[in-house]
Design a protein around this motif. Structure first.
Motif, PDB file in Angstrom:
ATOM      1  N   ARG A 383       0.852  -1.186   0.000  1.00 23.22           N
ATOM      2  CA  ARG A 383       0.000   0.000   0.000  1.00 23.22           C
ATOM      3  C   ARG A 383       0.891   1.239   0.000  1.00 23.22           C
ATOM      4  O   ARG A 383       1.767   1.375   0.857  1.00 23.22           O
ATOM      5  N   GLN A 384       0.690   2.135  -0.974  1.00 23.64           N
ATOM      6  CA  GLN A 384       1.508   3.333  -1.067  1.00 23.64           C
ATOM      7  C   GLN A 384       0.613   4.561  -1.007  1.00 23.64           C
ATOM      8  O   GLN A 384      -0.439   4.611  -1.653  1.00 23.64           O
ATOM      9  N   GLN A 385       1.053   5.544  -0.242  1.00 25.84           N
ATOM     10  CA  GLN A 385       0.285   6.784  -0.118  1.00 25.84           C
ATOM     11  C   GLN A 385       1.245   7.970  -0.125  1.00 25.84           C
ATOM     12  O   GLN A 385       2.155   8.063   0.717  1.00 25.84           O
ATOM     13  N   GLY A 386       1.036   8.884  -1.050  1.00 26.85           N
ATOM     14  CA  GLY A 386       1.862  10.080  -1.104  1.00 26.85           C
ATOM     15  C   GLY A 386       1.499  11.055   0.002  1.00 26.85           C
ATOM     16  O   GLY A 386       0.377  11.045   0.522  1.00 26.85           O
ATOM     17  N   ARG A 387       2.459  11.905   0.370  1.00 25.85           N
ATOM     18  CA  ARG A 387       2.182  12.919   1.397  1.00 25.85           C
ATOM     19  C   ARG A 387       3.068  14.139   1.154  1.00 25.85           C
ATOM     20  O   ARG A 387       4.058  14.076   0.418  1.00 25.85           O
ATOM     21  N   LEU A 388       2.701  15.231   1.795  1.00 22.22           N
ATOM     22  CA  LEU A 388       3.448  16.472   1.650  1.00 22.22           C
ATOM     23  C   LEU A 388       4.659  16.472   2.557  1.00 22.22           C
ATOM     24  O   LEU A 388       4.642  15.910   3.646  1.00 22.22           O
ATOM     25  N   ASP A 389       5.738  17.142   2.127  1.00 22.57           N
ATOM     26  CA  ASP A 389       6.907  17.257   2.974  1.00 22.57           C
ATOM     27  C   ASP A 389       6.754  18.442   3.911  1.00 22.57           C
ATOM     28  O   ASP A 389       5.693  19.065   3.981  1.00 22.57           O
ATOM     29  N   SER A 390       7.808  18.785   4.654  1.00 22.16           N
ATOM     30  CA  SER A 390       7.736  19.841   5.661  1.00 22.16           C
ATOM     31  C   SER A 390       7.436  21.204   5.060  1.00 22.16           C
ATOM     32  O   SER A 390       6.994  22.125   5.752  1.00 22.16           O
ATOM     33  N   GLU A 391       7.687  21.385   3.763  1.00 21.50           N
ATOM     34  CA  GLU A 391       7.427  22.656   3.105  1.00 21.50           C
ATOM     35  C   GLU A 391       6.094  22.663   2.364  1.00 21.50           C
ATOM     36  O   GLU A 391       5.797  23.589   1.609  1.00 21.50           O
ATOM     37  N   GLY A 392       5.301  21.612   2.584  1.00 24.61           N
ATOM     38  CA  GLY A 392       3.996  21.554   1.944  1.00 24.61           C
ATOM     39  C   GLY A 392       4.035  21.096   0.507  1.00 24.61           C
ATOM     40  O   GLY A 392       3.059  21.263  -0.237  1.00 24.61           O
ATOM     41  N   LEU A 393       5.148  20.558   0.104  1.00 26.88           N
ATOM     42  CA  LEU A 393       5.294  20.070  -1.253  1.00 26.88           C
ATOM     43  C   LEU A 393       5.214  18.549  -1.287  1.00 26.88           C
ATOM     44  O   LEU A 393       5.257  17.879  -0.260  1.00 26.88           O
ATOM     45  N   GLY A 394       5.139  18.001  -2.458  1.00 22.13           N
ATOM     46  CA  GLY A 394       5.115  16.553  -2.585  1.00 22.13           C
ATOM     47  C   GLY A 394       6.511  15.981  -2.539  1.00 22.13           C
ATOM     48  O   GLY A 394       7.459  16.621  -2.087  1.00 22.13           O
ATOM     49  N   GLY A 395       6.660  14.737  -3.008  1.00 20.58           N
ATOM     50  CA  GLY A 395       7.980  14.143  -3.081  1.00 20.58           C
ATOM     51  C   GLY A 395       8.252  13.063  -2.061  1.00 20.58           C
ATOM     52  O   GLY A 395       9.305  12.430  -2.095  1.00 20.58           O
ATOM     53  N   GLU A 396       7.327  12.843  -1.111  1.00 19.85           N
ATOM     54  CA  GLU A 396       7.499  11.788  -0.121  1.00 19.85           C
ATOM     55  C   GLU A 396       6.289  10.860  -0.152  1.00 19.85           C
ATOM     56  O   GLU A 396       5.186  11.244  -0.552  1.00 19.85           O
ATOM     57  N   ALA A 397       6.496   9.634   0.288  1.00 20.81           N
ATOM     58  CA  ALA A 397       5.407   8.659   0.309  1.00 20.81           C
ATOM     59  C   ALA A 397       5.618   7.671   1.438  1.00 20.81           C
ATOM     60  O   ALA A 397       6.742   7.466   1.909  1.00 20.81           O
ATOM     61  N   SER A 398       4.523   7.091   1.855  1.00 26.07           N
ATOM     62  CA  SER A 398       4.562   6.014   2.840  1.00 26.07           C
ATOM     63  C   SER A 398       4.256   4.715   2.118  1.00 26.07           C
ATOM     64  O   SER A 398       3.256   4.615   1.387  1.00 26.07           O
TER      65      SER A 398
END
Length: 436
Positions: A383-398
């Motif tokens: 299961r993969q879910q994208g999320r925002l980084d500390s600056e409110g941008l994308g680029g990270e996922a769980s």
């Protein structure tokens, strides 16, 4: 017929459990005498603080010299509820040497050096009973040791620590974090001021050693038990388990290898399906699930700690030991004839739930899957879910991976390789999946 000469009992320790034992002996004296066939007499109580007022106990019985008490020679049964390794070990072996049988609630000592105690009991022809050492009032050890003596037990899976079950139950039911749930457990008296023995799994590991020894007729010491606590369990782990139709429990698991040539004993948090009977064990209750070859699946459930429940188990043993004294016999001693080796955690085969923080870009999943394949760990679901980084941008996922059954050593190798990938920012959690 009732024997007129009373059986003399020495009590070592008069805290929460010891005082309750003394109270029940006094308030139910007639019933206990009828069940045993002779009256019981509390002949002495060894304590550390003699000045403390102990309601219902004759001050003349109080002594600080436990050694002299167990050496008296007229004591029939010593009840040891002081805990710890020493002086409990020396006091118990001294009691055997001077003709007394022993009832103990000392899980730590039994797990650490039970062999010495059993050898001393056998040498002097006396009983060592210890039902209260595991799961409080739940009749568990005697059924394993006696009722299932003609069967072959293959697995014991249980919740044997009420404090940790309360914490995990609160995290699951209210969404609380670990620290918040521990604070509530402490406020309600379920957790000690220093909860280390419970939350780091030491208490459950001692009980697992005792259970494995009885179930598999082999010696299992505390050092043989793989132990992990629950301090690293997060609200995210609880939520992820819920999405899988599971809940998280701190489990004691004792297993016989498929080929029957070895056993394993371990304590760690695990996800179990909500359909499993252990999943419904709430609050500070204990439950143990036993799988035997002929009897099938059995479950033992009830309060696992506290003064009255533990005292109930102690009194049950006291009645049995006193009956043996009258009949000039002894009950079953240590059964360790199989002499099976205890395998390491590396050889345990089970499923795993692994949560990774990864870069949210093409090819990451393929890299992760390749690492699992290289270590012969088969993936069941992802299961993969994208999320925002500390600056409110994308680029990270769980990324959450649930595996098929694999050896623990293979999983360890997989995790180490995953940590070296540039695209894996971190291994957020690893949890085993049991009870399916």
């Amino acid at each position: 017929m009732m024997r007129t000469r009373p059986l003399k009992v020495a009590l070592l320790g008069c805290g929460v459990v010891g005082s309750e034992v003394a109270r029940i002996m006094a308030t139910h004296a007639d019933d206990l005498a009828a069940r045993i066939g002779a009256p019981l007499e509390l002949a002495g109580v060894a304590v550390r603080r003699p000045s403390k007022v102990r309601e219902g106990i004759d001050p003349a019985l109080i002594t600080t010299d436990a050694t002299a008490l167990v050496k008296r020679g007229d004591i029939d049964v010593v009840v040891e509820v002081i805990g710890g390794i020493e002086p409990a070990r020396t006091l118990i072996t001294t009691a055997f040497e001077h003709g007394a049988s022993v009832v103990s609630a000392n899980k730590a000592l039994l797990a650490e050096d039970g062999a010495t105690l059993f050898a001393a009991a056998e040498k002097h022809g006396r009983d060592l009973y210890y039902e209260a050492a595991v799961a409080g009032a739940i009749p568990l050890l005697r059924p394993l040791r006696e009722s299932l003596a003609g069967d072959k037990v293959n697995r014991v899976l249980g919740i044997v620590n009420g404090t940790t079950n309360f914490i995990l139950d609160r995290m699951d039911s209210s969404g609380a974090g670990y620290s918040e749930a521990l604070d509530e457990a402490t406020a309600l008296g379920y957790a000690e001021a220093d909860p280390t023995a419970d939350v780091e799994g030491f208490d459950a590991a001692a009980k697992a050693a005792i259970l494995a020894g009885i179930a598999f007729h082999t010696r299992v010491r505390l050092d043989d038990v793989h132990r992990e606590g629950l301090t690293e369990v997060t609200a995210a782990d609880i939520a992820s388990a819920r999405r899988m139709g599971c809940t998280v429990k701190l489990l004691a698991i004792c297993e016989r290898a498929a080929d029957g040539r070895s056993v394993t004993a371990r304590v760690h948090p695990a996800m179990i399906p909500l359909s499993h009977p252990l999943a419904s064990v709430r609050e500070a209750y204990n439950a143990v699930f036993v799988e035997a070859e002929a009897a099938g699946q059995l479950m033992f459930y009830g309060p696992g700690a506290g003064g009255p429940p533990t005292a109930s188990a102690v009194l049950g043993d006291l009645v049995a030991v006193c009956r043996n004294r009258i009949g000039e016999s002894t009950g079953p001693g240590e059964s360790a004839y199989t002499r099976l080796p205890v395998s390491s955690m590396a050889e345990v085969v089970t499923r795993y739930h692994i949560s990774l923080d990864v870069a949210d870009k093409p090819g990451v999943l393929a890299q992760v899957a390749t690492v699992f394949a290289e270590h012969d760990v088969s993936i069941d679901t992802v299961r993969q879910q994208g999320r925002l980084d500390s600056e409110g941008l994308g680029g990270e996922a769980s990324l959450v991976v649930v595996t098929h059954r694999a050896p623990d050593a293979a999983l360890s190798g997989t995790v180490e390789a995953l940590r070296k990938l540039d695209t894996v920012r971190g291994v957020a959690s690893i949890m085993r999946v049991e009870g399916e």
